[in-house]
Structures are given as structure tokens and as C-alpha cells.
Design a protein around this motif. Structure first.
Motif, PDB file in Angstrom:
ATOM      1  N   UNK A 157     -39.366  37.958 -18.139  1.00  0.00           N
ATOM      2  CA  UNK A 157     -38.431  36.450 -18.380  1.00  0.00           C
ATOM      3  C   UNK A 157     -38.210  36.486 -19.965  1.00  0.00           C
ATOM      4  N   UNK A 158     -37.025  35.930 -20.346  1.00  0.00           N
ATOM      5  CA  UNK A 158     -36.745  35.401 -21.726  1.00  0.00           C
ATOM      6  C   UNK A 158     -37.709  34.387 -21.969  1.00  0.00           C
ATOM      7  N   UNK A 159     -37.512  33.892 -23.209  1.00  0.00           N
ATOM      8  CA  UNK A 159     -38.332  32.552 -23.578  1.00  0.00           C
ATOM      9  C   UNK A 159     -37.687  31.646 -22.711  1.00  0.00           C
ATOM     10  N   UNK A 160     -38.593  30.551 -22.105  1.00  0.00           N
ATOM     11  CA  UNK A 160     -38.247  29.418 -21.268  1.00  0.00           C
ATOM     12  C   UNK A 160     -38.145  28.092 -21.819  1.00  0.00           C
ATOM     13  N   UNK A 161     -37.333  27.362 -21.349  1.00  0.00           N
ATOM     14  CA  UNK A 161     -37.406  25.940 -21.743  1.00  0.00           C
ATOM     15  C   UNK A 161     -38.116  25.009 -20.435  1.00  0.00           C
ATOM     16  N   UNK A 162     -39.214  24.036 -20.828  1.00  0.00           N
ATOM     17  CA  UNK A 162     -39.733  23.342 -19.965  1.00  0.00           C
ATOM     18  C   UNK A 162     -38.757  22.358 -19.107  1.00  0.00           C
ATOM     19  N   UNK A 163     -38.942  22.423 -17.659  1.00  0.00           N
ATOM     20  CA  UNK A 163     -38.277  21.668 -16.988  1.00  0.00           C
ATOM     21  C   UNK A 163     -38.657  19.957 -17.310  1.00  0.00           C
ATOM     22  N   UNK A 164     -37.594  19.295 -17.575  1.00  0.00           N
ATOM     23  CA  UNK A 164     -37.519  17.972 -17.992  1.00  0.00           C
ATOM     24  C   UNK A 164     -37.185  16.871 -17.087  1.00  0.00           C
ATOM     25  N   UNK A 165     -37.024  17.028 -15.898  1.00  0.00           N
ATOM     26  CA  UNK A 165     -36.371  16.342 -14.988  1.00  0.00           C
ATOM     27  C   UNK A 165     -37.724  15.924 -14.004  1.00  0.00           C
ATOM     28  N   UNK A 166     -37.018  15.225 -13.093  1.00  0.00           N
ATOM     29  CA  UNK A 166     -38.139  14.862 -11.892  1.00  0.00           C
ATOM     30  C   UNK A 166     -37.493  15.508 -10.756  1.00  0.00           C
ATOM     31  N   UNK A 167     -38.488  16.245 -10.125  1.00  0.00           N
ATOM     32  CA  UNK A 167     -38.076  16.773  -8.683  1.00  0.00           C
ATOM     33  C   UNK A 167     -36.889  17.956  -8.938  1.00  0.00           C
ATOM     34  N   UNK A 168     -36.194  17.978  -7.916  1.00  0.00           N
ATOM     35  CA  UNK A 168     -35.170  19.007  -7.898  1.00  0.00           C
ATOM     36  C   UNK A 168     -33.983  18.470  -7.518  1.00  0.00           C
ATOM     37  N   UNK A 169     -32.754  18.959  -7.685  1.00  0.00           N
ATOM     38  CA  UNK A 169     -31.307  18.365  -7.080  1.00  0.00           C
ATOM     39  C   UNK A 169     -30.865  19.595  -6.110  1.00  0.00           C
ATOM     40  N   UNK A 170     -30.161  19.194  -4.900  1.00  0.00           N
ATOM     41  CA  UNK A 170     -29.602  20.212  -4.117  1.00  0.00           C
ATOM     42  C   UNK A 170     -28.567  20.816  -4.858  1.00  0.00           C
ATOM     43  N   UNK A 171     -28.365  21.902  -4.605  1.00  0.00           N
ATOM     44  CA  UNK A 171     -27.548  22.832  -5.312  1.00  0.00           C
ATOM     45  C   UNK A 171     -27.430  23.030  -6.744  1.00  0.00           C
ATOM     46  N   UNK A 172     -28.993  22.678  -7.172  1.00  0.00           N
ATOM     47  CA  UNK A 172     -29.146  22.554  -8.651  1.00  0.00           C
ATOM     48  C   UNK A 172     -29.053  24.124  -9.236  1.00  0.00           C
ATOM     49  N   UNK A 173     -28.804  24.095 -10.367  1.00  0.00           N
ATOM     50  CA  UNK A 173     -28.749  25.395 -11.099  1.00  0.00           C
ATOM     51  C   UNK A 173     -29.892  25.497 -12.185  1.00  0.00           C
TER      52      UNK A 173
END
Length: 239
Positions: free
Chosen positions: A35-51
Motif C-alpha cells: 500500500x502507498x501512504x494512506x489518508x484517513x477516511x474523514x467522512x461518515x459512512x459510505x456513499x453508493x458508487x463512491x470512489x
């Protein structure tokens, strides 16, 4: 899991198996995820068809999250809760899932390629119709894993417990079960090519023993399964 600068660097995959005699079985090609350096997930939950590209989900509660059709590339999910998460038709590419837990996670028709699943604690996972290629499931326990009509190619189950897994009508190519426990497994209608069951710690087949053509088992397993094989062809064994 080594980090590298920038995008993922793919290592050359393992070989396609031994080059020995005709009785050798082709080994599964394992994923080598960097894995490359990762960025923390800063949202809430997920989005349909999210990238989600190069994202780390660290202890995120994804209970009832709706991520149908989402794409996870170069991602890590560490200690996430996946109760009833909607991930049907999601795509996981070069991803590592460590210590995920949950009941009723929906991954129907999902695609997993070059994925490591480590120490998962899951129940009732829906992976029917899914496509798994170069996937390792290591450690942990999964109850009622539904892989009906799924396609598994170069998949290794290692050191894990699978309680009542359903492989009905699935197609398994170069699949290995190593030091794991299979309890009440269902292989009804399954098709197998180079499936290695010899290193299973506990092999308990509830249905589909007649679908083991294309698999290799050990002599001791043959003795244990002999009554089921005899019953399949209508042979009575009496002293």
C-alpha cells in the motif's frame, strides 16, 4: 505490509504451481499487496458508487452503511464494524482488511482482487455471485459464509475457522485450505480445479462430497470420508 512512496507497486505474482509430474496440483497465486501512504477516511459512512483511493478506514463504524457499487483501491480497513453494511457489487482492489467484524454484511456480486482479509470476525456474510481473485483469508472466524455461485481463483483460506460455509454452485480454481477448520461445508453443485484440501485441520462436509472431483485430499481424509463416498454410490458397509 510495506509502505512505498506514491502509487502501489505491484510485485510479481507467484508462480502458477509446481512443474513436477502430472499428479502435482497447481498452487494458488497469492496477493502481494504494497500500500502507498494512506489518508484517513474523514467522512461518515459510505456513499453508493463512491470512489475510495488510498484511504485508511481506522476503526470506522460502518454499521448499516450504504456503499453499493463503491470502489476501494489501495485501501486499508482496520478494526471496522460492518454490521449489515451494504456493499453489493463493490470492488476491492489491492486492499487489506484487518480485524473487521460484523453480522449480515452484504457483498453480493462484489469483486475482490489482490485482497488480504486478516483476523476477521464475521457472520452471515453474503458473497453469492462474487468474484475473488488472488485473495487470502488468514485467521479469524466466519460463520455462514455464503459463496453460492461465486468464482474463486487463486484463493487461500489459512488458519481460519469457516462454520457452515456455502460453496453451492461455485467455481473454485486453485483454491487452498491450509490449517483451517471447515465445519458442515456445502459443496453442492460446485466445480473444482486444483483445489487443495490436504492441509485442512478439520474437514467436515455436510453436502456435496460427490463434487470433489478436481480436489486433492490426504489418505487420512480419504478414510474419514469413505462412508460418505460409499453412501454416494449406494454401497452399504457392514461388518
Amino acid at each position: 505490509m510495506a509502505a512505498s512512496a506514491g502509487r502501489t507497486t505491484r510485485a510479481k505474482k507467484g508462480g502458477t504451481g509446481s512443474k513436477g509430474g502430472r499428479d502435482t496440483i497447481a498452487a494458488a497465486r497469492r496477493p502481494e499487496v504494497r500500500l502507498p501512504p494512506l489518508v484517513p477516511h474523514d467522512g461518515e459512512g459510505l456513499e453508493p458508487d463512491g470512489d475510495y483511493d488510498g484511504v485508511r478506514f481506522d476503526g470506522v463504524d460502518l454499521t448499516d452503511a450504504s456503499g453499493r457499487g463503491a470502489r476501494f483501491m489501495d485501501c486499508a480497513l482496520d478494526g471496522c464494524t460492518l454490521d449489515r453494511a451494504e456493499l453489493a457489487r463493490a470492488r476491492f482492489i489491492d486492499a487489506v482488511l484487518t480485524g473487521v467484524r460484523g453480522v449480515g454484511t452484504d457483498l453480493a456480486e462484489a469483486s475482490l482482487r489482490d485482497v488480504e482479509v486478516v483476523d476477521a470476525r464475521l457472520g452471515g456474510v453474503q458473497l453469492h455471485g462474487a468474484v475473488l481473485e488472488r485473495v487470502v483469508v488468514r485467521g479469524g472466524k466466519i460463520d455462514y459464509l455464503n459463496l453460492r455461485k461465486a468464482r474463486l481463483k487463486d484463493v487461500v483460506f489459512e488458519g481460519c475457522v469457516l462454520s457452515e460455509p456455502d460453496f453451492g454452485d461455485a467455481h473454485l480454481v486453485r483454491v487452498e485450505f491450509r490449517d483451517c477448520v471447515l465445519k458442515r461445508a456445502d459443496f453442492s453443485g460446485a466445480r473444482m480445479e486444483s483445489v487443495d484440501l490436504r492441509a485442512v485441520a478439520e474437514l467436515d462436509i455436510a453436502r456435496g462430497v460427490d463434487r470433489l472431483a478436481g480436489a486433492v485430499i490426504s489418505p487420512s481424509q480419504l478414510m474419514e470420508l469413505a462412508p460418505a463416498f460409499a453412501a454416494q454410490i449406494g454401497v452399504r458397509v457392514e461388518a
